[in-house]
Motif scaffolding. Sequence first.
Motif, mmCIF file in Angstrom:
data_model
loop_
_atom_site.group_PDB
_atom_site.id
_atom_site.type_symbol
_atom_site.label_atom_id
_atom_site.label_comp_id
_atom_site.label_asym_id
_atom_site.label_seq_id
_atom_site.Cartn_x
_atom_site.Cartn_y
_atom_site.Cartn_z
ATOM 1 N N ALA A 97 4.677 9.393 -9.577
ATOM 2 C CA ALA A 97 4.163 8.996 -8.261
ATOM 3 C C ALA A 97 2.814 9.660 -7.985
ATOM 4 O O ALA A 97 1.890 9.020 -7.476
ATOM 5 C CB ALA A 97 5.173 9.347 -7.174
ATOM 6 N N ALA A 98 2.693 10.925 -8.340
ATOM 7 C CA ALA A 98 1.439 11.639 -8.101
ATOM 8 C C ALA A 98 0.315 11.054 -8.948
ATOM 9 O O ALA A 98 -0.795 10.844 -8.452
ATOM 10 C CB ALA A 98 1.619 13.131 -8.402
ATOM 11 N N ARG A 99 0.586 10.782 -10.208
ATOM 12 C CA ARG A 99 -0.455 10.239 -11.095
ATOM 13 C C ARG A 99 -0.880 8.829 -10.691
ATOM 14 O O ARG A 99 -2.028 8.455 -10.869
ATOM 15 C CB ARG A 99 0.009 10.249 -12.533
ATOM 16 N N LEU A 100 0.059 8.045 -10.166
ATOM 17 C CA LEU A 100 -0.266 6.683 -9.731
ATOM 18 C C LEU A 100 -0.802 6.648 -8.306
ATOM 19 O O LEU A 100 -1.271 5.605 -7.850
ATOM 20 C CB LEU A 100 0.971 5.784 -9.825
ATOM 21 N N ASP A 101 -0.688 7.781 -7.596
ATOM 22 C CA ASP A 101 -1.101 7.858 -6.200
ATOM 23 C C ASP A 101 -0.380 6.802 -5.356
ATOM 24 O O ASP A 101 -0.997 6.068 -4.589
ATOM 25 C CB ASP A 101 -2.621 7.727 -6.062
ATOM 26 N N LEU A 102 0.939 6.733 -5.569
ATOM 27 C CA LEU A 102 1.790 5.797 -4.840
ATOM 28 C C LEU A 102 2.955 6.550 -4.222
ATOM 29 O O LEU A 102 3.362 7.594 -4.737
ATOM 30 C CB LEU A 102 2.351 4.732 -5.792
ATOM 31 N N PHE A 145 3.959 -2.535 -0.830
ATOM 32 C CA PHE A 145 5.077 -3.471 -0.809
ATOM 33 C C PHE A 145 4.824 -4.681 -1.706
ATOM 34 O O PHE A 145 5.757 -5.335 -2.138
ATOM 35 C CB PHE A 145 5.444 -3.902 0.613
ATOM 36 N N THR A 146 3.576 -4.977 -2.018
ATOM 37 C CA THR A 146 3.305 -6.084 -2.938
ATOM 38 C C THR A 146 3.679 -5.704 -4.372
ATOM 39 O O THR A 146 4.020 -6.574 -5.164
ATOM 40 C CB THR A 146 1.833 -6.531 -2.889
ATOM 41 N N LEU A 147 3.621 -4.421 -4.691
ATOM 42 C CA LEU A 147 3.987 -3.959 -6.027
ATOM 43 C C LEU A 147 5.483 -4.110 -6.280
ATOM 44 O O LEU A 147 5.915 -4.205 -7.427
ATOM 45 C CB LEU A 147 3.583 -2.500 -6.226
#
Length: 119
Positions: free
Chosen positions: A68-73, A14-16
């Motif tokens: 999303a997978a590459r950033l692990d988010l 949530f900070t991102l």
Amino acid sequence: MSGGDAGGRLVRPFTLTGGRTRPSRADFTLITTVTAVDPQPERTARPQPEHLRILRLCAEPVAVAEIAARLDLPVSVVVVMLSDLLDAGRITARAPRPVSRTTPDLDLLQKVRDGLDRL
């Protein structure tokens, strides 16, 4: 870095997004293709480090799920950040092509499969 910064500290998703949980637009699905605009617009605010990571990943067209997978988010966090980048004119988003009901698009199915394998 997977959710952390270079110092190894945990960065809460949530900070991102500045605490936002919903994107400013509803353009994105898991298979929406995102591409960085080249050259980048000059009159926009300096992007955050996470936005820069997304822009590097999007040098070539890439699906939202793969980002999303590459950033692990979580996808929801990535979509909020992608919305910010789209609003700033830093990326383009292309909706998936409609798939004919009679003839499956094998290329699209392979891309989905590859993306799922990366998760």
